[in-house]
Design a protein around this motif. Structure first.
Motif, PDB file in Angstrom:
ATOM      1  N   HIS A 187     -14.432   0.124   3.685  1.00  0.00           N
ATOM      2  CA  HIS A 187     -14.423   1.578   3.735  1.00  0.00           C
ATOM      3  C   HIS A 187     -13.313   2.101   2.830  1.00  0.00           C
ATOM      4  CE1 HIS A 187     -11.301   0.324   6.533  1.00  0.00           C
ATOM      5  NE2 HIS A 187     -10.765   1.528   6.432  1.00  0.00           N
ATOM      6  N   SER A 188     -13.337   3.379   2.568  1.00  0.00           N
ATOM      7  CA  SER A 188     -12.260   4.039   1.827  1.00  0.00           C
ATOM      8  C   SER A 188     -12.064   5.423   2.427  1.00  0.00           C
ATOM      9  CB  SER A 188     -12.592   4.151   0.334  1.00  0.00           C
ATOM     10  OG  SER A 188     -13.728   4.955   0.126  1.00  0.00           O
ATOM     11  N   HIS A 189     -10.872   5.987   2.235  1.00  0.00           N
ATOM     12  CA  HIS A 189     -10.600   7.303   2.779  1.00  0.00           C
ATOM     13  C   HIS A 189      -9.508   7.989   1.974  1.00  0.00           C
ATOM     14  CE1 HIS A 189      -7.341   5.008   4.509  1.00  0.00           C
ATOM     15  NE2 HIS A 189      -8.149   4.361   5.333  1.00  0.00           N
ATOM     16  N   HIS A 190      -9.261   9.230   2.320  1.00  0.00           N
ATOM     17  CA  HIS A 190      -8.299  10.070   1.600  1.00  0.00           C
ATOM     18  C   HIS A 190      -6.872   9.578   1.742  1.00  0.00           C
ATOM     19  CE1 HIS A 190      -6.051  13.576   0.287  1.00  0.00           C
ATOM     20  NE2 HIS A 190      -5.553  13.737   1.500  1.00  0.00           N
ATOM     21  N   ALA A 191      -6.532   9.019   2.877  1.00  0.00           N
ATOM     22  CA  ALA A 191      -5.138   8.655   3.156  1.00  0.00           C
ATOM     23  C   ALA A 191      -4.708   7.400   2.415  1.00  0.00           C
ATOM     24  CB  ALA A 191      -4.936   8.437   4.652  1.00  0.00           C
ATOM     25  N   MET A 192      -3.415   7.325   2.103  1.00  0.00           N
ATOM     26  CA  MET A 192      -2.825   6.054   1.732  1.00  0.00           C
ATOM     27  C   MET A 192      -2.668   5.265   3.026  1.00  0.00           C
ATOM     28  SD  MET A 192       0.078   7.151  -1.041  1.00  0.00           S
ATOM     29  CE  MET A 192       0.240   5.474  -1.645  1.00  0.00           C
ATOM     30  N   GLN A 193      -2.645   3.943   2.920  1.00  0.00           N
ATOM     31  CA  GLN A 193      -2.580   3.137   4.136  1.00  0.00           C
ATOM     32  C   GLN A 193      -1.521   2.055   4.001  1.00  0.00           C
ATOM     33  OE1 GLN A 193      -6.309   2.292   5.973  1.00  0.00           O
ATOM     34  NE2 GLN A 193      -5.652   0.355   6.845  1.00  0.00           N
ATOM     35  N   VAL A 194      -0.778   1.856   5.085  1.00  0.00           N
ATOM     36  CA  VAL A 194       0.169   0.748   5.176  1.00  0.00           C
ATOM     37  C   VAL A 194      -0.279  -0.142   6.324  1.00  0.00           C
ATOM     38  CG1 VAL A 194       2.550   0.059   5.645  1.00  0.00           C
ATOM     39  CG2 VAL A 194       2.098   2.096   4.257  1.00  0.00           C
ATOM     40  N   ILE A 195      -0.413  -1.432   6.057  1.00  0.00           N
ATOM     41  CA  ILE A 195      -0.778  -2.408   7.073  1.00  0.00           C
ATOM     42  C   ILE A 195       0.427  -3.324   7.278  1.00  0.00           C
ATOM     43  CG2 ILE A 195      -2.341  -4.300   7.682  1.00  0.00           C
ATOM     44  CD1 ILE A 195      -4.342  -3.010   5.650  1.00  0.00           C
ATOM     45  N   TRP A 196       0.844  -3.472   8.526  1.00  0.00           N
ATOM     46  CA  TRP A 196       2.042  -4.254   8.850  1.00  0.00           C
ATOM     47  C   TRP A 196       1.702  -5.210   9.990  1.00  0.00           C
ATOM     48  CZ3 TRP A 196       7.065  -2.159  11.474  1.00  0.00           C
ATOM     49  CH2 TRP A 196       8.134  -3.042  11.232  1.00  0.00           C
ATOM     50  N   PRO A 197       1.218  -6.427   9.670  1.00  0.00           N
ATOM     51  CA  PRO A 197       0.815  -7.367  10.722  1.00  0.00           C
ATOM     52  C   PRO A 197       2.012  -7.848  11.545  1.00  0.00           C
ATOM     53  CG  PRO A 197      -0.014  -8.040   8.555  1.00  0.00           C
ATOM     54  CD  PRO A 197       1.026  -6.992   8.331  1.00  0.00           C
ATOM     55  N   GLN A 198       1.787  -8.062  12.825  1.00  0.00           N
ATOM     56  CA  GLN A 198       2.832  -8.669  13.639  1.00  0.00           C
ATOM     57  C   GLN A 198       2.946 -10.143  13.261  1.00  0.00           C
ATOM     58  OE1 GLN A 198       3.090  -7.553  17.729  1.00  0.00           O
ATOM     59  NE2 GLN A 198       3.615  -9.620  18.386  1.00  0.00           N
ATOM     60  N   LYS A 199       4.162 -10.670  13.333  1.00  0.00           N
ATOM     61  CA  LYS A 199       4.385 -12.069  12.984  1.00  0.00           C
ATOM     62  C   LYS A 199       3.493 -12.974  13.830  1.00  0.00           C
ATOM     63  CE  LYS A 199       8.036 -15.501  12.316  1.00  0.00           C
ATOM     64  NZ  LYS A 199       9.475 -15.805  12.448  1.00  0.00           N
ATOM     65  N   ASN A 200       2.879 -13.966  13.161  1.00  0.00           N
ATOM     66  CA  ASN A 200       2.000 -14.962  13.774  1.00  0.00           C
ATOM     67  C   ASN A 200       0.652 -14.391  14.210  1.00  0.00           C
ATOM     68  OD1 ASN A 200       3.993 -16.984  13.482  1.00  0.00           O
ATOM     69  ND2 ASN A 200       4.937 -16.381  15.428  1.00  0.00           N
ATOM     70  N   SER A 201       0.361 -13.142  13.838  1.00  0.00           N
ATOM     71  CA  SER A 201      -0.970 -12.605  14.129  1.00  0.00           C
ATOM     72  C   SER A 201      -1.912 -12.999  12.991  1.00  0.00           C
ATOM     73  CB  SER A 201      -0.929 -11.083  14.259  1.00  0.00           C
ATOM     74  OG  SER A 201      -0.716 -10.481  12.991  1.00  0.00           O
ATOM     75  N   ASN A 202      -3.202 -12.964  13.271  1.00  0.00           N
ATOM     76  CA  ASN A 202      -4.194 -13.246  12.241  1.00  0.00           C
ATOM     77  C   ASN A 202      -4.572 -11.951  11.550  1.00  0.00           C
ATOM     78  OD1 ASN A 202      -4.443 -16.040  12.919  1.00  0.00           O
ATOM     79  ND2 ASN A 202      -5.679 -15.466  14.695  1.00  0.00           N
ATOM     80  N   CYS A 203      -4.426 -11.923  10.229  1.00  0.00           N
ATOM     81  CA  CYS A 203      -4.725 -10.705   9.482  1.00  0.00           C
ATOM     82  C   CYS A 203      -5.400 -11.075   8.169  1.00  0.00           C
ATOM     83  CB  CYS A 203      -3.444  -9.921   9.213  1.00  0.00           C
ATOM     84  SG  CYS A 203      -3.722  -8.336   8.374  1.00  0.00           S
ATOM     85  N   LYS A 204      -6.518 -10.417   7.902  1.00  0.00           N
ATOM     86  CA  LYS A 204      -7.224 -10.611   6.644  1.00  0.00           C
ATOM     87  C   LYS A 204      -7.412  -9.265   5.960  1.00  0.00           C
ATOM     88  CE  LYS A 204      -9.819 -14.852   7.571  1.00  0.00           C
ATOM     89  NZ  LYS A 204     -11.172 -15.473   7.586  1.00  0.00           N
ATOM     90  N   PHE A 205      -7.061  -9.212   4.687  1.00  0.00           N
ATOM     91  CA  PHE A 205      -7.257  -8.015   3.866  1.00  0.00           C
ATOM     92  C   PHE A 205      -8.232  -8.387   2.758  1.00  0.00           C
ATOM     93  CE2 PHE A 205      -5.999  -5.676  -0.019  1.00  0.00           C
ATOM     94  CZ  PHE A 205      -6.346  -4.404   0.393  1.00  0.00           C
TER      95      PHE A 205
END
Length: 248
Positions: free
Chosen positions: A24-42
């Motif tokens: 998806h895309s949107h008007h806002a800028m986005q910051v993603i900040w995963p918690q340590k040891n969490s699973n995150c895919k971008f």
């Protein structure tokens, strides 16, 4: 785990879990900040560090636990983050990876809790506390200020925000208003208003309204219409959002 959500002028901050958004895309800028040891895919790639994504850039996110910030591009913080991107559509910051980034306790203020993040990015906490718009034209700023009333429980129905009506309120022709708004915000009036309606829907969800009530408050014909638009904007259905924002 109950999510932490803060909505104020120019910024939406969410700490949650089990976030799974389609492209998806949107008007806002986005910051993603995963918690340590969490699973995150971008965009299908595993990440463990903070990432900044520019406005209108299509992206996909899966994250087991962490923070998401949605930031108005034409705001103090948005402009600072834009400069951090250095012309890139997105950029990671390994220096901003901090071990203790779970939700703050009731005794902690959110601003104080996020100080390590702002220090890592060489930003100031004032940008979060008072994220002012950088729009210069006073007439357009007046409209944005009125739209911000929705963030404090005084929702103005979108049907009262037709371009012709807003232009008349500002003593401008409709064509002049539309040109001026696009010039100041970098986005046309109708898609910007739709973005604000999405924020209104999120606020309604947080306030424990049903999907039908959220649709009505945000000016949609029904919950199906809201869910389709919500998915196009945020990569998730309104049902997924209800689960995310109301998890206990």
């Amino acid at each position: 785990m109950k999510p932490t959500v803060l909505i104020q002028a120019g910024i939406v901050i969410i700490y949650g879990s089990s976030l799974d958004a389609a492209p998806h895309s949107h008007h806002a800028m986005q910051v993603i900040w995963p918690q340590k040891n969490s699973n995150c895919k971008f965009n299908g790639n595993e990440i463990s560090e903070l990432i900044i994504i520019d406005s209108k850039i299509e992206h996909q996110l899966q994250m087991s636990k962490g923070w998401v910030f949605l930031i108005e591009p034409k705001s103090d913080l948005g402009q600072e983050l834009f400069r951090k991107l250095g012309g890139k559509s997105f950029k990671t910051f390994s220096s901003a990876t901090i071990s203790t980034i779970g939700p703050p306790t009731q005794e902690e203020s959110l601003a104080k809790f996020l100080i390590p993040l702002f220090k890592a990015l060489k930003l100031t906490s004032q940008s979060l506390l008072n994220n002012k718009s950088t729009v210069k034209d006073k007439r357009i700023q007046q409209i944005l200020t009125e739209l911000d009333l929705c963030l404090h429980g005084k929702c103005i129905k979108p049907s009262n925000w037709r371009a012709s009506e807003v232009a008349g309120q500002l003593a401008l022709s409709e064509s002049r208003f539309l040109h001026l708004f696009s010039e100041e915000l970098g986005i046309a009036w109708r898609p910007y208003l739709l973005w604000r309606r999405m924020i209104c829907a999120i606020q309604a969800i947080i306030n424990n309204t049903s999907a039908t009530e959220a649709a009505h408050l945000a000016g949609f014909s029904d919950s199906s219409h809201l869910s389709r638009t919500f998915r196009n904007t945020f990569g998730m259905t309104i049902r997924q959002a209800l689960t995310l924002f109301k998890k206990s």
